[in-house]
Design a protein around this motif. Structure first.
Motif, PDB file in Angstrom:
ATOM      1  N   HIS A 156     -10.162  -4.191 -10.744  1.00 11.53           N
ATOM      2  CA  HIS A 156      -8.974  -4.455  -9.988  1.00 11.53           C
ATOM      3  C   HIS A 156      -8.848  -3.599  -8.756  1.00 11.53           C
ATOM      4  CE1 HIS A 156      -4.703  -4.787  -9.730  1.00 11.53           C
ATOM      5  NE2 HIS A 156      -4.462  -3.357  -9.441  1.00 11.53           N
ATOM      6  N   ALA A 157      -8.921  -4.162  -7.883  1.00  6.88           N
ATOM      7  CA  ALA A 157      -8.639  -3.367  -6.575  1.00  6.88           C
ATOM      8  C   ALA A 157      -7.392  -3.249  -5.759  1.00  6.88           C
ATOM      9  CB  ALA A 157      -9.808  -3.828  -5.344  1.00  6.88           C
ATOM     10  N   GLY A 158      -6.423  -3.720  -6.465  1.00  8.35           N
ATOM     11  CA  GLY A 158      -4.859  -3.528  -5.994  1.00  8.35           C
ATOM     12  C   GLY A 158      -4.478  -5.028  -5.671  1.00  8.35           C
ATOM     13  N   TYR A 159      -3.333  -5.114  -4.699  1.00  3.99           N
ATOM     14  CA  TYR A 159      -2.733  -6.313  -4.337  1.00  3.99           C
ATOM     15  C   TYR A 159      -2.942  -6.525  -2.879  1.00  3.99           C
ATOM     16  CZ  TYR A 159      -1.041  -5.966  -9.146  1.00  3.99           C
ATOM     17  OH  TYR A 159      -0.969  -6.026 -10.500  1.00  3.99           O
ATOM     18  N   LEU A 160      -3.022  -7.841  -2.517  1.00  2.00           N
ATOM     19  CA  LEU A 160      -3.184  -8.166  -1.317  1.00  2.00           C
ATOM     20  C   LEU A 160      -1.702  -8.935  -0.868  1.00  2.00           C
ATOM     21  CD1 LEU A 160      -4.502  -8.670   1.484  1.00  2.00           C
ATOM     22  CD2 LEU A 160      -5.188 -10.979   0.742  1.00  2.00           C
ATOM     23  N   GLY A 161      -0.972  -8.072   0.079  1.00  2.21           N
ATOM     24  CA  GLY A 161       0.096  -8.904   0.410  1.00  2.21           C
ATOM     25  C   GLY A 161       0.087  -9.382   1.922  1.00  2.21           C
ATOM     26  N   GLU A 177       4.932  -4.679  -5.808  1.00  6.02           N
ATOM     27  CA  GLU A 177       6.189  -4.407  -5.098  1.00  6.02           C
ATOM     28  C   GLU A 177       5.865  -3.882  -3.586  1.00  6.02           C
ATOM     29  OE1 GLU A 177       5.596  -3.450  -8.093  1.00  6.02           O
ATOM     30  OE2 GLU A 177       6.885  -4.490  -9.252  1.00  6.02           O
ATOM     31  N   GLU A 178       4.907  -3.307  -3.139  1.00  2.91           N
ATOM     32  CA  GLU A 178       4.373  -3.031  -1.678  1.00  2.91           C
ATOM     33  C   GLU A 178       4.097  -4.222  -1.129  1.00  2.91           C
ATOM     34  OE1 GLU A 178       1.827   0.175  -2.016  1.00  2.91           O
ATOM     35  OE2 GLU A 178       2.941   1.797  -2.871  1.00  2.91           O
ATOM     36  N   ALA A 179       3.225  -5.148  -1.702  1.00  3.59           N
ATOM     37  CA  ALA A 179       2.598  -6.307  -1.350  1.00  3.59           C
ATOM     38  C   ALA A 179       3.765  -7.203  -0.851  1.00  3.59           C
ATOM     39  CB  ALA A 179       1.823  -6.527  -2.418  1.00  3.59           C
ATOM     40  N   LYS A 180       4.779  -7.320  -1.633  1.00  3.61           N
ATOM     41  CA  LYS A 180       5.811  -8.289  -1.404  1.00  3.61           C
ATOM     42  C   LYS A 180       6.347  -7.809  -0.051  1.00  3.61           C
ATOM     43  CE  LYS A 180       6.814  -9.525  -6.230  1.00  3.61           C
ATOM     44  NZ  LYS A 180       7.761  -9.378  -7.297  1.00  3.61           N
ATOM     45  N   LYS A 181       6.638  -6.660   0.242  1.00  3.81           N
ATOM     46  CA  LYS A 181       7.193  -6.179   1.353  1.00  3.81           C
ATOM     47  C   LYS A 181       6.634  -6.839   2.814  1.00  3.81           C
ATOM     48  CE  LYS A 181       8.760  -1.795  -0.351  1.00  3.81           C
ATOM     49  NZ  LYS A 181       8.551  -0.394  -0.403  1.00  3.81           N
ATOM     50  N   LYS A 200       2.762 -14.593   0.616  1.00  3.14           N
ATOM     51  CA  LYS A 200       1.705 -14.533  -0.703  1.00  3.14           C
ATOM     52  C   LYS A 200       1.472 -13.178  -1.126  1.00  3.14           C
ATOM     53  CE  LYS A 200      -2.715 -16.652  -2.347  1.00  3.14           C
ATOM     54  NZ  LYS A 200      -3.783 -17.211  -1.760  1.00  3.14           N
ATOM     55  N   VAL A 201       1.547 -13.075  -2.288  1.00  6.50           N
ATOM     56  CA  VAL A 201       1.055 -11.769  -3.141  1.00  6.50           C
ATOM     57  C   VAL A 201       0.065 -12.260  -4.189  1.00  6.50           C
ATOM     58  CG1 VAL A 201       1.441 -10.022  -4.434  1.00  6.50           C
ATOM     59  CG2 VAL A 201       2.966 -10.639  -2.558  1.00  6.50           C
ATOM     60  N   GLU A 202      -1.234 -11.681  -4.118  1.00  3.08           N
ATOM     61  CA  GLU A 202      -2.159 -11.804  -4.921  1.00  3.08           C
ATOM     62  C   GLU A 202      -2.964 -10.727  -5.303  1.00  3.08           C
ATOM     63  OE1 GLU A 202      -5.251 -14.720  -4.007  1.00  3.08           O
ATOM     64  OE2 GLU A 202      -5.418 -13.831  -2.129  1.00  3.08           O
ATOM     65  N   GLU A 203      -3.449 -10.454  -6.696  1.00  8.68           N
ATOM     66  CA  GLU A 203      -4.425  -9.404  -7.127  1.00  8.68           C
ATOM     67  C   GLU A 203      -5.678  -9.612  -6.364  1.00  8.68           C
ATOM     68  OE1 GLU A 203      -5.844  -7.415 -11.332  1.00  8.68           O
ATOM     69  OE2 GLU A 203      -5.194  -9.451 -11.274  1.00  8.68           O
ATOM     70  N   VAL A 204      -5.939  -8.358  -6.329  1.00  5.63           N
ATOM     71  CA  VAL A 204      -7.468  -8.644  -5.346  1.00  5.63           C
ATOM     72  C   VAL A 204      -8.460  -7.910  -6.316  1.00  5.63           C
ATOM     73  CG1 VAL A 204      -8.938  -7.441  -3.620  1.00  5.63           C
ATOM     74  CG2 VAL A 204      -6.617  -8.026  -3.192  1.00  5.63           C
ATOM     75  N   ILE A 205      -9.558  -8.560  -6.780  1.00  3.20           N
ATOM     76  CA  ILE A 205     -10.643  -8.302  -7.391  1.00  3.20           C
ATOM     77  C   ILE A 205     -11.838  -7.756  -6.702  1.00  3.20           C
ATOM     78  CG2 ILE A 205     -12.226  -9.253  -9.022  1.00  3.20           C
ATOM     79  CD1 ILE A 205      -9.567  -9.200 -10.155  1.00  3.20           C
TER      80      ILE A 205
END
Length: 438
Positions: free
Chosen positions: A314-319, A387-391, A413-418
């Motif tokens: 899990h590398a975070g979230y892409l916003g 939450e940060e990615a949604k901004k 768009k927000v998605e989990e980054v693998i």
């Protein structure tokens, strides 16, 4: 006296077309069809899906592909080898049997497992890309070793109609049936190197028949809407002719084969695979007819003591967000919107990236003296939390009334980054297993 082996490539990635594979099975006089459908991130995503539902984790197109291929496979006595089992070869095999039963077809399926080493993973192992240790990466989701022909040969010995696997190295999917058919010795590394070459040339399917090669005005290819996929006619000494069916689109020539030969090869003298360290520096290619290229001269040496392991984490979230501007001042308004977003978001997002699609997105150059009539602004950031990615997308959307005139087509768009990293494991610590269903 051996009958020359005919192997077809029916898929080069997870979402490939199925029609060329059907054509190969029906009219290619094949012994084997190979469907390659895994990449590093593909299997990590499959492992995540399996954790959510233990019955899933195989390729999402498996069922539809088997439904359309199975009757022709059985009728034409073509054996199928595929890594579409992804994270769950066992349930993939059971699903294939279920489909065969529903169609009234008798079918033997073998599942190969052993590539999933999540439980055996040494968190102190070094990461190839960064030099860090695996324990430096949070939330590891998957760990799959690249297996070779050692894992596939027992499955071939079962005479299964279909062999479904997880992470097998791409060239090994093709090399195994060659070794099985011609009874090559497991330590004949010169032959294994040539067989690896054949597998490498076939593994990306339509790339070698002109798909990824085509470049209008420079490298013309006809019939791309009906692109034929390649097959290899392999002799006992490993010499092979790469070709395609004559009434399909695309082309096989010295240029297409050379491009595929160089694809993803860092050191052509030392190309590491689970089966050998292949050497492609003495390869000889010769056009012997229309859409026929003779391939010779591949060789190799010992197989490595370690196997590569692809690790997903899990590398975070892409916003991200996008918005378009059109008209004579499109670029100026897009640049103004870009500056607004940077001022508002830069203090919060250290990994912020902006692109003016149509101006500086791919090459990060400038459009020069020409002013584009339409520009799409994209902004994205890797974030720690959703939450940060949604901004990111929220700020883009707010440009409708708070930014330059005429913005439209906003999306967010927000998605989990693998993330994907690699390590090595001693090959002797891995055990594989073949299970058969009928």
């Amino acid at each position: 006296m051996f009958i020359l082996l005919r192997i077809g490539s029916g898929a080069g990635f997870a979402g490939d077309r199925i029609e060329p594979a059907i054509t190969l099975v029906e009219r290619g006089k094949l012994d084997y069809l190979i469907l390659e459908g895994l990449a590093e991130r593909t299997i990590a995503l499959a492992q995540r899906q399996k954790k959510r539902n233990p019955d899933l984790g195989y390729n999402e197109h498996l069922e539809e592909r088997i439904q359309v291929l199975l009757p022709s496979l059985i009728k034409n006595k073509v054996r199928l080898i595929t890594n579409m089992g992804a994270a769950n070869p066992i349930h993939a095999a059971k699903k294939i049997i279920e489909i065969a039963d529903s169609m009234g077809i008798t079918c033997k399926v073998a599942a190969v497992t052993g590539d999933d080493i999540s439980e055996e993973l040494d968190r102190n192992a070094a990461v190839i890309e960064s030099g860090k240790r695996l324990h430096d990466y949070e939330s590891i989701l998957s760990a799959n070793a690249y297996l070779g022909i050692d894992a596939l040969l027992p499955a071939l010995d079962t005479d299964a109609d279909i062999i479904v696997t997880g992470r097998i190295a791409d060239p090994s999917l093709f090399l195994a049936p060659i070794v099985h058919h011609y009874h090559w010795e497991a330590d004949d590394y010169e032959l294994l190197g040539q067989g690896t070459l054949i597998g490498h040339l076939l593994e990306c399917a339509g790339q070698i028949t002109g798909g990824y090669f085509a470049d209008p005005g420079r490298k013309e290819v006809t019939g791309l809407s009906n692109l034929g996929f390649p097959l290899a006619i392999v002799e006992p000494n490993g010499d092979a002719v790469i070709t395609k069916l004559s009434d399909t689109g695309g082309t096989v020539n010295l240029q297409t084969v050379k491009e595929q030969l160089l694809y993803e090869i860092h050191d052509p003298k030392n190309y590491y695979t689970p089966d050998c360290i292949a050497d492609f520096t003495s390869v000889q290619l010769k056009e012997i007819g229309k859409d026929q290229v003779l391939v010779q001269g591949g060789t190799g040496k010992r197989k490595p003591e370690t196997l590569k392991v692809s690790v997903g984490y899990h590398a975070g979230y892409l916003g991200e967000g996008e918005i378009s501007y059109a008209g004579s001042t499109a670029q100026a308004r897009a640049e103004l919107a870009e500056n607004i977003l940077k001022e508002r978001l830069n203090p919060l997002h250290s990994h912020l990236r902006t692109d003016l699609i149509g101006v500086s997105s791919l090459h990060h150059g400038q459009f020069g003296i020409h002013s584009p009539y339409e520009v799409r602004l994209r902004i994205a950031s890797l974030c720690r939390t959703q939450e940060e990615a949604k901004k990111i997308g929220h700020e883009v959307e707010s440009l409708y009334t708070n930014g330059p005139a005429g913005g439209g087509g906003a999306r967010k768009k927000v998605e989990e980054v693998i993330g994907i990293i690699s390590t090595l494991i001693d090959r002797t610590s891995i055990s594989t297993k073949t299970e058969v269903w009928e």
